[in-house]
Design a protein around this motif. Structure first.
Motif, PDB file in Angstrom:
ATOM      1  N   VAL A 140       2.597  23.464  -1.839  1.00 25.23           N
ATOM      2  CA  VAL A 140       2.235  23.633  -0.430  1.00 25.23           C
ATOM      3  C   VAL A 140       3.493  24.051   0.316  1.00 25.23           C
ATOM      4  N   GLN A 141       3.432  25.182   1.005  1.00 25.53           N
ATOM      5  CA  GLN A 141       4.632  25.650   1.701  1.00 25.53           C
ATOM      6  C   GLN A 141       4.781  25.011   3.083  1.00 25.53           C
ATOM      7  N   TYR A 142       5.925  24.370   3.272  1.00 29.09           N
ATOM      8  CA  TYR A 142       6.309  23.925   4.608  1.00 29.09           C
ATOM      9  C   TYR A 142       7.194  25.012   5.209  1.00 29.09           C
ATOM     10  N   HIS A 143       6.751  25.569   6.303  1.00 27.49           N
ATOM     11  CA  HIS A 143       7.586  26.543   7.017  1.00 27.49           C
ATOM     12  C   HIS A 143       8.636  25.749   7.790  1.00 27.49           C
ATOM     13  N   PRO A 144       9.890  26.190   7.780  1.00 31.10           N
ATOM     14  CA  PRO A 144      10.937  25.370   8.417  1.00 31.10           C
ATOM     15  C   PRO A 144      10.773  25.214   9.927  1.00 31.10           C
ATOM     16  N   THR A 145      10.159  26.200  10.581  1.00 30.05           N
ATOM     17  CA  THR A 145      10.241  26.182  12.044  1.00 30.05           C
ATOM     18  C   THR A 145       8.877  26.209  12.729  1.00 30.05           C
ATOM     19  N   GLY A 146       8.302  25.025  12.913  1.00 32.79           N
ATOM     20  CA  GLY A 146       7.086  24.893  13.707  1.00 32.79           C
ATOM     21  C   GLY A 146       7.427  24.190  15.018  1.00 32.79           C
ATOM     22  N   LEU A 147       6.692  24.515  16.070  1.00 33.99           N
ATOM     23  CA  LEU A 147       6.909  23.800  17.329  1.00 33.99           C
ATOM     24  C   LEU A 147       6.401  22.372  17.186  1.00 33.99           C
ATOM     25  N   PRO A 148       7.202  21.380  17.621  1.00 28.62           N
ATOM     26  CA  PRO A 148       6.722  19.994  17.549  1.00 28.62           C
ATOM     27  C   PRO A 148       5.514  19.820  18.473  1.00 28.62           C
ATOM     28  N   GLY A 149       4.671  18.861  18.133  1.00 23.18           N
ATOM     29  CA  GLY A 149       3.473  18.642  18.942  1.00 23.18           C
ATOM     30  C   GLY A 149       2.298  19.430  18.401  1.00 23.18           C
ATOM     31  N   THR A 150       2.353  20.753  18.551  1.00 18.43           N
ATOM     32  CA  THR A 150       1.221  21.584  18.138  1.00 18.43           C
ATOM     33  C   THR A 150       1.314  22.089  16.704  1.00 18.43           C
ATOM     34  N   GLY A 151       2.525  22.299  16.193  1.00 18.43           N
ATOM     35  CA  GLY A 151       2.679  22.931  14.875  1.00 18.43           C
ATOM     36  C   GLY A 151       2.654  24.449  14.934  1.00 18.43           C
ATOM     37  N   ILE A 152       2.654  25.009  16.122  1.00 16.85           N
ATOM     38  CA  ILE A 152       2.610  26.469  16.250  1.00 16.85           C
ATOM     39  C   ILE A 152       3.827  27.098  15.580  1.00 16.85           C
ATOM     40  N   LEU A 153       3.552  28.162  14.803  1.00 15.66           N
ATOM     41  CA  LEU A 153       4.585  28.850  14.034  1.00 15.66           C
ATOM     42  C   LEU A 153       5.589  29.570  14.938  1.00 15.66           C
ATOM     43  N   ILE A 154       6.871  29.371  14.634  1.00 18.33           N
ATOM     44  CA  ILE A 154       7.917  30.218  15.195  1.00 18.33           C
ATOM     45  C   ILE A 154       8.465  31.034  14.028  1.00 18.33           C
ATOM     46  N   THR A 155       8.258  32.320  14.102  1.00 20.74           N
ATOM     47  CA  THR A 155       8.477  33.176  12.925  1.00 20.74           C
ATOM     48  C   THR A 155       9.893  33.134  12.360  1.00 20.74           C
TER      49      THR A 155
END
Lengths: 572, 248
Positions: A231-246
């Protein structure tokens, strides 16, 4: 009354892979009739949320050998090298096709397509359209698909079962969400392109619709799910929502900083060496967790985070290359990245595993194909490189479409009454679920327990005891699901019923992830164990297959296809 | 952060049970950081599972969650609760038939979208072997803004022409057709002009500009409609002067 419709092939899912498969099928055979079934409208598909880019060799300083090696190494040597070879060769052709179909790729001054740097890629080979690449690719594909009358769309229809007769797939049964009735789709081949399953976790970049539907459909019919532990964890998600920051932020030069303001990937030995911010996702996610554990995180109103710093990049470049990142940060964390660092933490992003398919997208069940994140063609192995997956949707979506239509042409029609019997039984099952009285388990309650358990047992770092707990828990939840309580018995647009069906799919997929993880006694790619911290090629250089067998998961193995690159220590 | 209470007055309608839309109130504890969509999801999960609404990406790009919030078209995943009072009214998007509760019928839009031929049209298809087109950053800039439409339908909901003339192609479809007309790779301008000159198209627009004001992506469809009008007139006028080869 059960409605019956018939097409040559049936595609389940209308995102990047499904649309590409549909177009490839009608291009291969203009007389072919293709049903495209989506539980939403195709332009709502989660491909829309991809941001940073799509990889393909484009520059003079690049070649297939380099893209191939980067991908093999990124996969921690679990990628199949024949699949990777085919992928890198087809990638530029597919992205060029999309350019011809109107995708607004960003450009260099001379009018050629621009490329940017991405994690684990040894040169700039990621094509981009600012930071809305998935959005533009999806809309270009969808709008291009509208010109083909032989692609017949069935929007907002939820597929509940594959129809398997005489050892081959013959179609699907689907619930029409708007009308509430069931429909039997007959087709001589079926392609699953329903995307991933990030919603089995609580904190994910994935949209609400990413519930592993295609994986569960295939799994129930005895087709193996492969390499689900990755399962890939992307390093940079916004806290709270999990929205991707590319990752494109780091491709454009952003820094990751700890609570002391240090570029910790350089200051401390996290294994990514000179790649620093352009290291692969698995290693950077682990580095962030270790910084937090060492007391070097940043306290925020959402808990511990680290900082993604773009302030040195400048407003002009941010607005031309990363405008959506700025917009997302302003709306969802009230931070303007032109002036302040972005709070981020690792977030569940992508399933390397999926329906076991060969290089043609074919599964072990005759007539059944899969492509995109739903499938595991073993392009990505134990860790996917950023920007390979959008290209994967095109390369393997197209190939699955071509092979499915060829299979359908060579296949005789099904025994229709046997198909109808299956569809009638399935209709009765869905009808009884809709009209169910009693029951004690709430959808939101079971979902929350699944989320907690998956995060605890199958996180960035894993250990035997917690994985075993998650195996027990997911099995227990799957059993408790039988006592689900439903309160909405309406026929029209019953989203509680859809949520119940999605939860059933997620619980199967979650259990497969946990069981697969608990049996891999090594660390490889995204599967990182504190109690088995090293890779063990002697004993674990194989793909995990998870079969649904006699009411539970059963594990098996499959060889990795090696080639010119022998496994070696993965250093950056 | 401490929670506070808000009342959500939601328009409900189930065609199997209700003769007409009705309003239902929910008073819930909210996190002040929530968007309107978070409150709807909380009601769905914890209070009333029968509430029906569409959503997916919760990052303002999939276009699923458009609704009327306090009487205005709104993308609910982007719309902060902090910008609303203690009572928040949520209703389905105006100017669309309602399927159920907050879910509206989109088939009309998809038909309109297809009418404007939103794909690259070329006299001769380019082969993959020929590589990508050259397109300068300036040429790219020409159409970029109009390619940002997420099909969220807020503009149709705000448009006074759509309200009176349901067959009007509408802001998003015209903007997307115009987007291809402006694309240096496209040669389909004339085909689309025929659509734009037809009934219920660009000349129906009263230029109220409401569409551009509600657009959550700053596409500015009103500008697209206006530019498309101008081009349609030019195309029509030049068709008398310059004979079109091979097009009859």
């Amino acid at each position: 009354m059960l409605e019956i419709v018939e097409h040559d092939i049936v595609i389940v899912g209308g995102g990047g892979a499904g649309l590409r498969a549909a177009i490839a099928a009608v291009e291969a055979d203009p007389a072919a009739s293709v049903a495209m079934i989506s539980k939403v409208y195709p332009m709502r598909s989660h491909t829309v949320s991809a941001e940073g880019g799509a990889a393909a060799v484009a520059r003079e300083d690049d070649n297939f050998e380099m893209h191939g090696y980067d991908t093999v190494k990124g996969s921690d040597f679990l990628g199949d090298q024949d699949v990777i070879q085919y992928f890198v060769e087809q990638a530029p052709r597919e992205l060029t096709r999309l350019e011809h179909w109107g995708c607004p790729w960003s450009r260099n001054e001379d009018g050629s397509v621009a490329t940017r740097a991405f994690g684990g890629m040894s040169t700039k080979r990621t094509w981009y359209a600012a930071d809305k690449v998935g959005f533009h690719m999806l809309h270009a594909l969808f709008q291009h698909s509208l010109r083909f009358d032989r692609i017949v769309r069935y929007d907002e229809q939820f597929v509940t079962k594959l129809v398997v007769v005489d050892g081959a797939v013959r179609g699907v049964v689907a619930l029409d969400v708007r009308e509430g009735n069931m429909r039997l789709f007959l087709g001589r081949a079926v392609i699953l392109t329903t995307g991933g399953a990030g919603k089995i976790f609580p904190f994910t970049t994935n949209g609400n619709i990413k519930t592993g539907d295609g994986m569960a459909l295939a799994y129930r019919e005895g087709v193996a799910l492969k390499d689900m532990e990755f399962v890939q964890y992307h390093p940079t998600g916004l806290p709270g929502t999990g929205i991707l920051i590319t990752e494109g932020t780091r491709g454009e030069g952003a820094y990751l900083k700890n609570g002391r303001g240090e570029r910790f990937l350089i200051e401390y030995d996290h294994g990514v060496g000179h790649k620093a911010e352009l290291g692969p996702r698995d290693m950077i996610s682990r580095a962030i967790i270790r910084e937090m554990e060492a007391g070097r995180g940043v306290e925020s109103e959402w808990g511990l985070v680290v900082h993604l710093d773009l302030t040195h990049i400048g407003e002009e470049r941010i607005m031309s290359k990363l405008p959506m990142v700025r917009e997302l940060c302003q709306i969802y964390v009230h931070v303007d990245p032109v002036h302040e660092p972005i709070p981020v933490r690792p977030v569940v992003h992508y399933m390397m595993g999926g329906v076991d398919v060969d290089i043609d997208g074919a599964t072990s069940l005759p007539g059944l194909y899969a492509a995109g994140e739903t499938a595991c063609a073993s392009l990505n192995g134990a860790n996917r490189l950023g920007s390979n997956s959008l290209t994967e949707c095109l390369v393997f979506g197209a190939r699955a479409g071509q092979h499915a239509i060829a299979f359908a042409k060579g296949s005789s029609g099904a025994n229709q009454s046997a198909c109808q019997d299956i569809a009638e039984q399935e209709s009765a099952r869905i009808e009884s679920l809709r009209a169910r009285k009693g029951g004690s388990e709430r959808i939101a309650g079971l979902r929350a327990e699944m989320h907690h358990s998956m995060e605890t047992g199958c996180g960035v770092y894993r250990e035997q005891d917690s994985m075993d707990d998650t195996v027990r828990k997911t099995t227990e939840l799957r059993e408790r699901y039988a006592a689900l309580k439903l309160e909405d018995d309406s026929r029209v647009f019953n989203t509680e019923l859809i949520a119940a069906l999605e939860l059933g799919n997620m619980l199967l997929v979650a259990e497969a992830v946990a069981v697969s993880a608990s049996h891999r006694h090594e660390s490889r790619g995204a599967h990182a164990r504190r109690d088995q911290p090293t890779r063990d090629d002697q004993n674990f250089l194989y793909h995990t297959l998870c079969h649904w067998d006699s009411g539970g998961p059963r594990l098996d193995r499959k060889d990795v296809t090696l080639g010119k690159w022998e496994p070696e220590e993965r250093k950056y | 952060m401490s929670g506070s209470k808000k009342t959500f007055v939601i328009t409900r309608f189930d065609p199997d049970r209700d003769e007409a839309p009705r309003q239902q109130s929910y008073e819930i504890e909210v996190d002040p950081r929530w968007k309107v969509l978070d409150a709807l999801n909380h009601i769905k999960d914890e209070v009333d599972p029968s509430l029906s609404h569409r959503w997916s990406c919760r990052m303002a790009v999939c276009g699923s969650c458009g609704m009327m919030v306090d009487g205005k078209p709104s993308l609910t995943c982007k719309d902060s609760l902090a910008d609303h009072g203690d009572t928040v009214e949520v209703a389905p998007l105006a100017n669309f038939p309602v399927v159920r509760d907050l879910v509206v019928e989109l088939e009309g839009f998809l038909d309109k979208l297809k009418q404007v031929k939103p794909w690259i049209i070329r006299a001769k298809e380019r082969a993959v072997e020929e590589g990508t087109h050259r397109q300068s950053p300036a040429e790219h800039q020409e159409f970029k803004q109009f390619s940002m439409c997420i099909n969220c339908m807020l503009c149709y909901s705000a448009c006074p022409v759509v309200a009176n003339e349901p067959d009007f192609l509408g802001p998003a479809a015209i903007a997307l057709g115009h987007r291809y007309n402006l694309d240096s790779r496209d040669e389909g301008d004339h085909e689309r002009q025929e659509v734009f000159r037809g009934e219920g198209s660009v000349f129906s627009c009263s230029y109220a500009n409401e569409c551009s004001e509600v657009c959550p992506k700053n596409v500015d469809p009103a500008a697209a409609v206006n530019q498309a009008k101008f081009r349609a007139v030019i195309d029509w006028a030049t068709s008398f002067v310059v004979p079109r080869g091979g097009e009859g």
